[in-house]
Write a protein that holds these residues in place. Sequence first.
Motif, PDB file in Angstrom:
ATOM      1  N   UNK A  84      -0.716   6.965  21.280  1.00  0.00           N
ATOM      2  CA  UNK A  84      -1.518   7.769  20.358  1.00  0.00           C
ATOM      3  C   UNK A  84      -2.897   8.055  20.943  1.00  0.00           C
ATOM      4  N   UNK A  85      -3.505   7.040  21.584  1.00  0.00           N
ATOM      5  CA  UNK A  85      -4.818   7.244  22.214  1.00  0.00           C
ATOM      6  C   UNK A  85      -4.709   8.272  23.334  1.00  0.00           C
ATOM      7  N   UNK A  86      -3.654   8.190  24.124  1.00  0.00           N
ATOM      8  CA  UNK A  86      -3.466   9.130  25.236  1.00  0.00           C
ATOM      9  C   UNK A  86      -3.319  10.557  24.712  1.00  0.00           C
ATOM     10  N   UNK A  87      -2.487  10.731  23.679  1.00  0.00           N
ATOM     11  CA  UNK A  87      -2.256  12.079  23.131  1.00  0.00           C
ATOM     12  C   UNK A  87      -3.540  12.652  22.555  1.00  0.00           C
ATOM     13  N   UNK A  88      -4.290  11.840  21.820  1.00  0.00           N
ATOM     14  CA  UNK A  88      -5.553  12.311  21.239  1.00  0.00           C
ATOM     15  C   UNK A  88      -6.554  12.636  22.331  1.00  0.00           C
ATOM     16  N   UNK A  89      -6.524  11.869  23.419  1.00  0.00           N
ATOM     17  CA  UNK A  89      -7.539  12.038  24.465  1.00  0.00           C
ATOM     18  C   UNK A  89      -7.249  13.223  25.372  1.00  0.00           C
ATOM     19  N   UNK A  90      -6.009  13.394  25.798  1.00  0.00           N
ATOM     20  CA  UNK A  90      -5.731  14.399  26.831  1.00  0.00           C
ATOM     21  C   UNK A  90      -4.858  15.541  26.330  1.00  0.00           C
ATOM     22  N   UNK A  91      -4.396  15.480  25.075  1.00  0.00           N
ATOM     23  CA  UNK A  91      -3.644  16.589  24.526  1.00  0.00           C
ATOM     24  C   UNK A  91      -2.150  16.494  24.781  1.00  0.00           C
ATOM     25  N   UNK A  92      -1.469  17.644  24.905  1.00  0.00           N
ATOM     26  CA  UNK A  92       0.005  17.676  24.950  1.00  0.00           C
ATOM     27  C   UNK A  92       0.621  16.922  26.127  1.00  0.00           C
ATOM     28  N   UNK A  93      -0.098  16.783  27.243  1.00  0.00           N
ATOM     29  CA  UNK A  93       0.477  16.021  28.364  1.00  0.00           C
ATOM     30  C   UNK A  93       0.713  14.564  27.986  1.00  0.00           C
ATOM     31  N   UNK A  94       0.026  14.089  26.961  1.00  0.00           N
ATOM     32  CA  UNK A  94       0.210  12.716  26.511  1.00  0.00           C
ATOM     33  C   UNK A  94       1.566  12.471  25.888  1.00  0.00           C
ATOM     34  N   UNK A  95       2.268  13.569  25.501  1.00  0.00           N
ATOM     35  CA  UNK A  95       3.611  13.409  24.941  1.00  0.00           C
ATOM     36  C   UNK A  95       4.602  12.873  25.978  1.00  0.00           C
ATOM     37  N   UNK A  96       4.203  12.833  27.248  1.00  0.00           N
ATOM     38  CA  UNK A  96       5.073  12.273  28.289  1.00  0.00           C
ATOM     39  C   UNK A  96       5.347  10.793  28.073  1.00  0.00           C
ATOM     40  N   UNK A  97       4.576  10.153  27.220  1.00  0.00           N
ATOM     41  CA  UNK A  97       4.802   8.719  26.935  1.00  0.00           C
ATOM     42  C   UNK A  97       6.021   8.499  26.037  1.00  0.00           C
ATOM     43  N   UNK A  98       6.502   9.571  25.385  1.00  0.00           N
ATOM     44  CA  UNK A  98       7.580   9.409  24.405  1.00  0.00           C
ATOM     45  C   UNK A  98       8.856   8.814  25.011  1.00  0.00           C
ATOM     46  N   UNK A  99       9.352   9.301  26.167  1.00  0.00           N
ATOM     47  CA  UNK A  99      10.578   8.698  26.717  1.00  0.00           C
ATOM     48  C   UNK A  99      10.428   7.209  27.020  1.00  0.00           C
ATOM     49  N   UNK A 100       9.247   6.782  27.436  1.00  0.00           N
ATOM     50  CA  UNK A 100       9.025   5.366  27.738  1.00  0.00           C
ATOM     51  C   UNK A 100       9.104   4.531  26.464  1.00  0.00           C
ATOM     52  N   UNK A 101       8.594   5.076  25.366  1.00  0.00           N
ATOM     53  CA  UNK A 101       8.699   4.376  24.088  1.00  0.00           C
ATOM     54  C   UNK A 101      10.167   4.220  23.676  1.00  0.00           C
ATOM     55  N   UNK A 102      10.944   5.294  23.852  1.00  0.00           N
ATOM     56  CA  UNK A 102      12.356   5.234  23.476  1.00  0.00           C
ATOM     57  C   UNK A 102      13.125   4.244  24.345  1.00  0.00           C
ATOM     58  N   UNK A 103      12.866   4.253  25.649  1.00  0.00           N
ATOM     59  CA  UNK A 103      13.545   3.324  26.554  1.00  0.00           C
ATOM     60  C   UNK A 103      13.207   1.879  26.191  1.00  0.00           C
ATOM     61  N   UNK A 104      11.942   1.621  25.875  1.00  0.00           N
ATOM     62  CA  UNK A 104      11.539   0.263  25.477  1.00  0.00           C
ATOM     63  C   UNK A 104      12.226  -0.157  24.188  1.00  0.00           C
ATOM     64  N   UNK A 105      12.334   0.771  23.237  1.00  0.00           N
ATOM     65  CA  UNK A 105      12.987   0.452  21.969  1.00  0.00           C
ATOM     66  C   UNK A 105      14.449   0.081  22.179  1.00  0.00           C
ATOM     67  N   UNK A 106      15.161   0.873  22.982  1.00  0.00           N
ATOM     68  CA  UNK A 106      16.581   0.595  23.234  1.00  0.00           C
ATOM     69  C   UNK A 106      16.750  -0.699  24.019  1.00  0.00           C
ATOM     70  N   UNK A 107      15.804  -0.985  24.892  1.00  0.00           N
ATOM     71  CA  UNK A 107      15.901  -2.186  25.726  1.00  0.00           C
ATOM     72  C   UNK A 107      15.676  -3.462  24.926  1.00  0.00           C
ATOM     73  N   UNK A 108      14.740  -3.419  23.974  1.00  0.00           N
ATOM     74  CA  UNK A 108      14.319  -4.653  23.309  1.00  0.00           C
ATOM     75  C   UNK A 108      14.933  -4.861  21.931  1.00  0.00           C
ATOM     76  N   UNK A 109      15.400  -3.791  21.292  1.00  0.00           N
ATOM     77  CA  UNK A 109      15.899  -3.900  19.929  1.00  0.00           C
ATOM     78  C   UNK A 109      17.423  -3.858  19.891  1.00  0.00           C
ATOM     79  N   UNK A 110      18.022  -4.334  18.809  1.00  0.00           N
ATOM     80  CA  UNK A 110      19.470  -4.150  18.627  1.00  0.00           C
ATOM     81  C   UNK A 110      19.828  -2.673  18.641  1.00  0.00           C
ATOM     82  N   UNK A 111      21.111  -2.385  18.878  1.00  0.00           N
ATOM     83  CA  UNK A 111      21.558  -1.012  19.095  1.00  0.00           C
ATOM     84  C   UNK A 111      21.174  -0.071  17.958  1.00  0.00           C
ATOM     85  N   UNK A 112      21.448  -0.473  16.719  1.00  0.00           N
ATOM     86  CA  UNK A 112      21.169   0.410  15.583  1.00  0.00           C
ATOM     87  C   UNK A 112      19.676   0.661  15.442  1.00  0.00           C
TER      88      UNK A 112
END
Length: 362
Positions: A84-112
């Motif tokens: 959120x800080x990155x997106x607010x600070x640098x604009x739309x290029x900060x949305x590049x963090x989204x895939x990393x968030x999804x990968x972390x979620x799938x890696x650490x959480x149960x499947x559902x």
Amino acid sequence: MPRRNRFGILFAAVWMIFLGGPLIEGWNLRDELRGWAGILATLTFSALYLYTFARVQQRRLTLSGEPTVRRAVLTLAGLTALAAVIIVSVGPTGLATAPYLAVTAVTMLPTVAGGILTLAIAASVEIVSVSAGWGNYSGLSLGVCAAAFATWGVMSLIRRNIAMVHEREEQELRAVMEERARMARDLHDILGHSLTVITVKAELANRLLDVDVERARSELDDLERLSRDALADVRSAVDGFRTISLPVEIARAREALRAAGIEDHSPNSTEMVPRHLRELFAWTVREGVTNVVRHSAATQCTITIDEKSVEIVDDGISGENTTIGNGLTGLRERAAAAGARLTINSAAHQGFSLQVHEQENT
């Protein structure tokens, strides 16, 4: 750090190149506070992501299981706040963090839970981009889902491999425990019988020294033979090749009973016993006669054998003989494994009966 873990982190670090956009945009805005905030937040986001990846991989390599829900929630909360800080600070290029968030979620959480959070992240990309007027970012949303799905496939394979390793370890442990139980049972049965007969013969030889030297010498010769036989039996048991013969055990039973001064009544033939019961009946004769010699103070012992059962009966005192020790426990296990049943009957001052009989198939 293990070499395989280092290579895994380097592999993950390669993909951090896609966070170069926020860094470049932050550097372009370095004259403003938000530019430095974006750079610092991006570097911190990258470091936390790589640390999380390393921790998950370490748990996989050490078969430590899944991360705790608390750790997953805290990690995802930290990464989301930095995104959120990155997106607010640098604009739309900060949305590049989204895939990393999804990968972390799938890696650490149960499947559902990981799947639900991935869809929420993809939807958030669309909502934020449309609300801020940044244009169409459907491709990024699709990339978020694709990255999460690919990661889920890899994690599923890893989890199955871990489960297979755990199952193999449990099977190996069970095999070790079963082998220990087999050795303990065989050694008890072998040494219990042999040492009992050796003790009885030693006492007899000692009494005969002043009465009948020749017979005493004969008993001592038997002691030497018995001790050698016992040593050979122990070696066979340790090697896992221990087998015993029913006719031999009946002959040994006669000898042990005679040495103990107990009159024996035993069959002259065992040909009627089917092959699959012969070894079990041999162990039964050995254990039963050992108990008679050791505990019963009997004067007579009768061994009865037919095609379905074997029974050892004495006329001694049954008190201590009814105790279920290691020998009878092992014999019960052998009987159960062969589809037979161990039965013990005793009454004070009326003797003791040990019977193993084949159970009828139902």
